[in-house]
Design a protein around this motif. Structure first.
Motif, PDB file in Angstrom:
ATOM      1  N   VAL A 142     100.419 167.088 -19.146  1.00  0.00           N
ATOM      2  CA  VAL A 142     101.160 165.818 -18.503  1.00  0.00           C
ATOM      3  C   VAL A 142     100.489 164.911 -17.569  1.00  0.00           C
ATOM      4  O   VAL A 142     100.209 163.966 -17.381  1.00  0.00           O
ATOM      5  N   ASP A 143     100.149 165.982 -16.242  1.00  0.00           N
ATOM      6  CA  ASP A 143      99.134 165.293 -15.318  1.00  0.00           C
ATOM      7  C   ASP A 143      97.998 164.693 -15.713  1.00  0.00           C
ATOM      8  O   ASP A 143      97.527 163.779 -14.859  1.00  0.00           O
ATOM      9  N   GLU A 144      97.330 165.340 -16.889  1.00  0.00           N
ATOM     10  CA  GLU A 144      95.873 164.529 -17.115  1.00  0.00           C
ATOM     11  C   GLU A 144      96.554 163.304 -18.069  1.00  0.00           C
ATOM     12  O   GLU A 144      95.233 162.701 -18.511  1.00  0.00           O
ATOM     13  N   ALA A 145      97.569 162.988 -18.328  1.00  0.00           N
ATOM     14  CA  ALA A 145      97.679 161.677 -19.051  1.00  0.00           C
ATOM     15  C   ALA A 145      97.383 160.368 -18.560  1.00  0.00           C
ATOM     16  O   ALA A 145      97.493 160.304 -17.356  1.00  0.00           O
ATOM     17  N   ARG A 146      96.550 159.581 -19.409  1.00  0.00           N
ATOM     18  CA  ARG A 146      96.297 158.284 -18.684  1.00  0.00           C
ATOM     19  C   ARG A 146      97.374 157.249 -18.536  1.00  0.00           C
ATOM     20  O   ARG A 146      98.195 157.453 -19.338  1.00  0.00           O
ATOM     21  N   PRO A 147      97.358 156.492 -17.673  1.00  0.00           N
ATOM     22  CA  PRO A 147      98.446 155.330 -17.685  1.00  0.00           C
ATOM     23  C   PRO A 147      98.390 154.805 -18.839  1.00  0.00           C
ATOM     24  O   PRO A 147      97.385 154.218 -19.335  1.00  0.00           O
ATOM     25  N   PHE A 188     103.675 156.278 -20.307  1.00  0.00           N
ATOM     26  CA  PHE A 188     103.360 156.609 -18.810  1.00  0.00           C
ATOM     27  C   PHE A 188     102.812 155.514 -18.299  1.00  0.00           C
ATOM     28  O   PHE A 188     102.168 154.551 -18.918  1.00  0.00           O
ATOM     29  N   ASP A 189     103.040 155.481 -16.831  1.00  0.00           N
ATOM     30  CA  ASP A 189     102.623 154.385 -15.965  1.00  0.00           C
ATOM     31  C   ASP A 189     101.527 154.789 -14.991  1.00  0.00           C
ATOM     32  O   ASP A 189     101.114 156.021 -15.291  1.00  0.00           O
ATOM     33  N   GLU A 190     101.358 154.428 -14.030  1.00  0.00           N
ATOM     34  CA  GLU A 190     100.337 154.956 -12.975  1.00  0.00           C
ATOM     35  C   GLU A 190     100.753 156.318 -12.361  1.00  0.00           C
ATOM     36  O   GLU A 190      99.907 157.022 -12.437  1.00  0.00           O
ATOM     37  N   ASP A 191     101.835 156.357 -11.966  1.00  0.00           N
ATOM     38  CA  ASP A 191     102.218 157.563 -11.392  1.00  0.00           C
ATOM     39  C   ASP A 191     102.925 158.352 -12.433  1.00  0.00           C
ATOM     40  O   ASP A 191     103.950 157.786 -13.128  1.00  0.00           O
ATOM     41  N   ILE A 192     102.813 159.808 -12.451  1.00  0.00           N
ATOM     42  CA  ILE A 192     103.183 160.358 -13.843  1.00  0.00           C
ATOM     43  C   ILE A 192     104.533 161.252 -13.327  1.00  0.00           C
ATOM     44  O   ILE A 192     105.093 161.523 -14.110  1.00  0.00           O
TER      45      ILE A 192
END
Length: 216
Positions: free
Chosen positions: A59-64, A134-138
């Motif tokens: 999840v944390d590695e997901a791109r915007p 996702f957007d900029e902040d996950i």
């Protein structure tokens, strides 16, 4: 399944501890040896428990603006759900819908309207299979996953916002639009929809001012 494995590991630790005790009775050894053996068992069991903890790094590695297919587990309120990614069915995500806010169901002053907003979201989520964008902040300060929720894969419908659940909640008057930097991809659509819903007294706007019944 995860809890069962953890219980099995704890049971194994208990059995191993008893084994150390009986071995020490039958075959007296130095305290140093028994201490070393116990440390090895404790270390091995801790490693097993650590391995069984779900990995959420994906999840944390997901791109915007990347897309993830999920399956709905439950609806907490009008702007928060639980779902698990199809690729990681063992991991439930607490998903907070970006750009909207609904009345709180745990406050006496807004409970009834909060329950109505929750029912509105339930009506919109007729399918268990959904898509999150996702957007900029996950993640937010409460470690919830921040996402736009789609009823169809947005790539397959050319990002037609009529399938964007967050926006539909605002259009129907069950959520107000909010903006927290830097997540702003659909900000203009959300606030435009809220202005229309307020003017037409759609949904909850017919009963109360949502600005006063939701968090600032």
């Amino acid at each position: 399944m995860k809890n069962k494995k953890i219980l099995e590991s704890l049971l194994a630790l208990g059995i191993a501890a008893l084994l150390v005790y009986f071995v020490s009775l039958l075959f007296p050894a130095s305290d140093a040896f028994i201490s070393q053996l116990s440390s090895i068992i404790d270390s091995d069991t801790s490693a097993q428990l650590e391995q069984e903890q779900p990995d959420t790094s994906y999840v944390d590695e997901a791109r915007p603006y990347s897309i993830m297919k999920v399956e709905l587990e439950s609806i907490h309120d009008g702007d928060t759900i639980w779902a698990h990614p199809q690729a990681h069915p063992e991991q439930a995500l607490n998903i907070r819908l970006i750009g909207i806010d609904t009345p709180e169901i745990n406050l006496e002053s807004s409970k009834l309207l909060g329950e109505e907003a929750k029912r509105a979201l339930e009506d919109l989520l007729s399918s268990e299979v959904l898509y999150v964008e996702f957007d900029e902040d996950i993640r937010d300060q409460y470690d919830r996953t921040l996402a736009y929720l789609w009823s169809k894969d947005p790539r397959s419908v050319n990002y037609d916002v009529s399938y964007l659940i967050n926006l539909e909640m605002v259009k129907r008057g069950y959520a107000k639009a909010v903006y927290f930097k830097p997540n702003k991809k659909y900000k203009n659509e959300f606030f435009s929809a809220m202005d229309t819903a307020k003017q037409e007294q759609t949904g909850l706007w017919a009963y109360a001012d949502l600005q006063k019944l939701t968090k600032k």
